[in-house]
Design an enzyme around this catalytic site. Structure first.
Site, PDB file in Angstrom:
ATOM      1  N   ALA A  29       0.576  -1.053  -0.033  1.00  0.00           N
ATOM      2  CA  ALA A  29       0.004   0.069  -0.070  1.00  0.00           C
ATOM      3  C   ALA A  29       1.021   1.028   0.252  1.00  0.00           C
ATOM      4  CB  ALA A  29      -0.915  -0.247   1.178  1.00  0.00           C
ATOM      5  N   ASN A  30       0.301   2.315   0.172  1.00  0.00           N
ATOM      6  CA  ASN A  30       1.126   3.652   0.374  1.00  0.00           C
ATOM      7  C   ASN A  30       0.379   4.524   1.250  1.00  0.00           C
ATOM      8  OD1 ASN A  30      -0.963   5.669  -0.987  1.00  0.00           O
ATOM      9  ND2 ASN A  30      -0.741   4.127  -2.856  1.00  0.00           N
ATOM     10  N   ARG A  31       1.177   5.750   1.548  1.00  0.00           N
ATOM     11  CA  ARG A  31       0.653   6.590   2.736  1.00  0.00           C
ATOM     12  C   ARG A  31      -0.335   7.597   2.574  1.00  0.00           C
ATOM     13  NH1 ARG A  31       4.548   5.856   6.502  1.00  0.00           N
ATOM     14  NH2 ARG A  31       6.612   5.437   5.845  1.00  0.00           N
TER      15      ARG A  31
END
Ligand code: C5P
Length: 222
Positions: A29-31
């Site tokens: 995933a990412n932030r």
């Protein structure tokens, strides 16, 4: 100006990160928090638009007055966006994963005790913005993308404008010291074929309101 400047307009917005499965229990995933995309959806609904928000996994509440379609992966997001066309305006604010794991394992990958580590292979995800911006049949009147960069912001945004068939790119510098990813404020630059407009630092809600006003103004010129 009327109180519902986007009345009768259909707007499709993507927001949040995507999750790309490694196996049934793990993902990449990412932030992204979804705050900017969700704020735009709320502001567009407030302005009277008929809004579909295609959201990756986020922990913030659904905006009021918006149809929310929840997805996990980039491919699911692409399918949901395709299904919500035609529309007048597309705003692709999601932080879509560029790559997914090539072989999403059907079973949990296990340690076998030998000390060997798995090697993940990646394949490129479809570019949802480019698909909409270059759509041969159902291209919206106005296609807006985002560019989150840590360097060469304007050059990269101008490249995206052309490559992805967008009308505007909302460019922001996501270097960690600016605390944009996950934060509540944003400093954006609007890149169009006509040039670059620098906006001051403001809350993501204010960015959303200004963007909706710019959209209403643009649509009123057709
Ligand atoms: O190329 P880059 O990921 O920096 O482009 C960002 C813009 O493209 C954003 O508007 C993002 O929502 C969109 N995008 C997309 N699908 C992808 C990658 C990016 O819609 N697979």
């Amino acid at each position: 100006p009327s109180e519902a400047p986007l009345k009768g307009k259909r707007i499709v917005i993507t927001s949040g990160p995507t999750h790309e499965a490694i196996d049934p229990v793990r993902y990449i995933a990412n932030r992204s928090s979804g705050r900017q995309g969700h704020a735009i959806a709320a502001a567009a609904a407030q302005a009277g638009a008929d809004v579909t928000l295609v959201s990756g996994p986020v922990s913030i509440p659904d905006p009021k007055g918006v149809k929310v379609v929840r997805v996990e992966s980039a491919r699911e997001m692409q399918a949901a966006v395709e299904q919500s066309l035609p529309c007048d305006v597309a705003i692709m604010a999601a932080a879509v994963a560029d790559w997914r794991v090539a072989s999403d394992a059907a079973k949990k990958i296990k340690k076998d005790g030998s000390g060997k580590v798995p090697a993940l292979q990646f394949v490129e995800n479809p570019d949802i913005l480019a698909g909409v911006g270059n759509h041969t049949r159902l291209r919206p009147r106005l296609v807006i993308g985002f560019a989150a960069e840590t360097h060469d912001l304007i050059e990269n945004a101008q490249g995206k404008l052309k490559r992805k068939g967008a009308d505007w790119i909302v460019a922001n510098d996501v270097s960690p010291e600016n605390n944009v990813m996950g934060g509540t404020e944003n400093t954006v630059r609007i890149v169009t074929a006509d040039g670059v407009e620098d906006w001051p630092k403001m809350g993501k809600e204010a960015v959303a309101e200004q963007l909706v006003a710019r959209i209403a103004n643009r649509l009123s010129q057709d």
